[in-house]
Scaffold this motif. Structure first.
Motif, PDB file in Angstrom:
ATOM      1  N   UNK A 121      19.523 -21.863 -22.728  1.00  0.00           N
ATOM      2  CA  UNK A 121      19.577 -21.721 -24.186  1.00  0.00           C
ATOM      3  C   UNK A 121      19.142 -20.308 -24.587  1.00  0.00           C
ATOM      4  N   UNK A 122      19.608 -19.865 -25.739  1.00  0.00           N
ATOM      5  CA  UNK A 122      19.178 -18.600 -26.353  1.00  0.00           C
ATOM      6  C   UNK A 122      19.392 -17.403 -25.439  1.00  0.00           C
ATOM      7  N   UNK A 123      20.611 -17.278 -24.906  1.00  0.00           N
ATOM      8  CA  UNK A 123      20.948 -16.148 -24.035  1.00  0.00           C
ATOM      9  C   UNK A 123      21.386 -14.958 -24.880  1.00  0.00           C
ATOM     10  N   UNK A 124      20.870 -13.779 -24.514  1.00  0.00           N
ATOM     11  CA  UNK A 124      21.203 -12.544 -25.228  1.00  0.00           C
ATOM     12  C   UNK A 124      21.708 -11.498 -24.239  1.00  0.00           C
TER      13      UNK A 124
ATOM     14  N   UNK B 119      23.124  -6.925 -18.517  1.00  0.00           N
ATOM     15  CA  UNK B 119      22.332  -8.081 -18.117  1.00  0.00           C
ATOM     16  C   UNK B 119      22.356  -9.139 -19.211  1.00  0.00           C
ATOM     17  N   UNK B 120      21.903 -10.339 -18.833  1.00  0.00           N
ATOM     18  CA  UNK B 120      21.729 -11.416 -19.803  1.00  0.00           C
ATOM     19  C   UNK B 120      20.304 -11.936 -19.685  1.00  0.00           C
TER      20      UNK B 120
ATOM     21  N   UNK C 164      14.765 -12.309 -17.579  1.00  0.00           N
ATOM     22  CA  UNK C 164      16.019 -11.756 -17.077  1.00  0.00           C
ATOM     23  C   UNK C 164      16.699 -12.823 -16.214  1.00  0.00           C
ATOM     24  N   UNK C 165      17.909 -13.226 -16.594  1.00  0.00           N
ATOM     25  CA  UNK C 165      18.599 -14.330 -15.937  1.00  0.00           C
ATOM     26  C   UNK C 165      19.712 -13.853 -15.007  1.00  0.00           C
ATOM     27  N   UNK C 166      20.555 -12.945 -15.462  1.00  0.00           N
ATOM     28  CA  UNK C 166      21.705 -12.542 -14.652  1.00  0.00           C
ATOM     29  C   UNK C 166      22.080 -11.102 -14.945  1.00  0.00           C
ATOM     30  N   UNK C 167      22.880 -10.541 -14.039  1.00  0.00           N
ATOM     31  CA  UNK C 167      23.251  -9.132 -14.133  1.00  0.00           C
ATOM     32  C   UNK C 167      24.661  -8.954 -13.581  1.00  0.00           C
ATOM     33  N   UNK C 168      25.406  -8.073 -14.200  1.00  0.00           N
ATOM     34  CA  UNK C 168      26.725  -7.731 -13.686  1.00  0.00           C
ATOM     35  C   UNK C 168      26.599  -6.623 -12.643  1.00  0.00           C
TER      36      UNK C 168
ATOM     37  N   UNK D 290      28.433 -18.659 -15.714  1.00  0.00           N
ATOM     38  CA  UNK D 290      28.796 -17.877 -16.880  1.00  0.00           C
ATOM     39  C   UNK D 290      27.543 -17.254 -17.459  1.00  0.00           C
ATOM     40  N   UNK D 291      27.658 -16.729 -18.635  1.00  0.00           N
ATOM     41  CA  UNK D 291      26.522 -16.041 -19.242  1.00  0.00           C
ATOM     42  C   UNK D 291      25.349 -16.980 -19.510  1.00  0.00           C
ATOM     43  N   UNK D 292      25.627 -18.270 -19.768  1.00  0.00           N
ATOM     44  CA  UNK D 292      24.545 -19.190 -20.117  1.00  0.00           C
ATOM     45  C   UNK D 292      24.579 -20.484 -19.301  1.00  0.00           C
TER      46      UNK D 292
END
Length: 229
Positions: A4-7, A49-50, A65-69, A212-214
């Motif tokens: 939730x609440x991914x930026x 990043x997300x 910090x959750x994920x990165x391209x 995916x992003x979230x």
């Protein structure tokens, strides 16, 4: 698993293992890094990043910090998620049988393993490792020397000697990879321990993830190659 609440943000610097400076909507923020690994090939200045936003009154930082391209490849670096993903996958696919009982955080010998499973007469120890290091489509573990990882393998082998089953499962926190291998260059002792334990009966698995992003979900088996390439 849904976040939730991914930026969306931009990575700037990582002054220590736990903290990153990020740029979010033009403002510099401090973000918690949910992975103590090096991640040097991922966390490069300017990387997209997300992050997950939280109520800052209950935390030291407002973001995780959750994920990165990495180029066009999105990589989840949340070190807390692989165990959840494996359990979801195992239960969804009834991998250990319809009536299997899965217990997390099980102490055996001198180590605490991620899962203990009973299914009929079967008694199974499982250790999970999250994988984020990728080179030319090949994923590698570990990204830094891990004596703890070697110890886990040795104690899984001891469990085999006492009639239990043992699994080491690599959760590859990305998709579209060719195969997975021990990182012989970084920690040859881990590779040697893995080969020895596999010969003794350790079951080694790797699963990739769609994400995916979230969201993220463990999906398909990936080939494991143990040879020293």
């Amino acid at each position: 698993m849904i976040y939730k609440n991914i930026r969306k943000a931009i990575f700037m610097t990582r002054p220590n293992r736990f903290i990153a400076h990020i740029l979010l909507e033009g403002k510099e923020e401090i973000c918690h890094v949910k992975n103590t690994g090096r991640c040097k090939e991922l966390l490069t200045p300017g990387a997209e990043i997300y992050v997950q936003e939280f109520d800052e009154t209950k935390r030291k930082t407002k973001y995780d910090l959750i994920s990165v391209y990495k180029g066009r490849r999105l990589v989840n670096i949340d070190s807390q998620v692989p165990n959840k993903l494996f359990r979801e996958w195992a239960e969804r696919n009834q991998f250990f049988g319809e009536d299997a009982t899965i217990r997390p955080e099980f102490t055996y010998g001198q180590s605490r393993f991620d899962f203990y499973v009973e299914s009929g007469a079967r008694k199974i120890l499982i250790e999970i490792k999250g994988v984020t290091l990728e080179e030319h489509g090949v994923v590698l573990f570990p990204d830094a020397p891990t004596q703890r990882g070697v110890k886990h393998i040795q104690e899984l082998q001891q469990a085999l000697d006492k009639g239990m089953e043992a699994y080491l499962v690599f959760i590859i926190q990305m998709q579209g990879v060719h195969y997975m291998s021990p990182n012989w260059r970084t920690h040859p002792a881990f590779g040697h321990a893995l080969v020895q334990a596999e010969q003794a009966g350790l079951k080694i698995m790797a699963l990739d993830c769609q994400l995916g992003e979230d969201w993220i979900e463990a999906r398909e088996f990936v080939e494991v190659r143990l040879g020293n390439f």
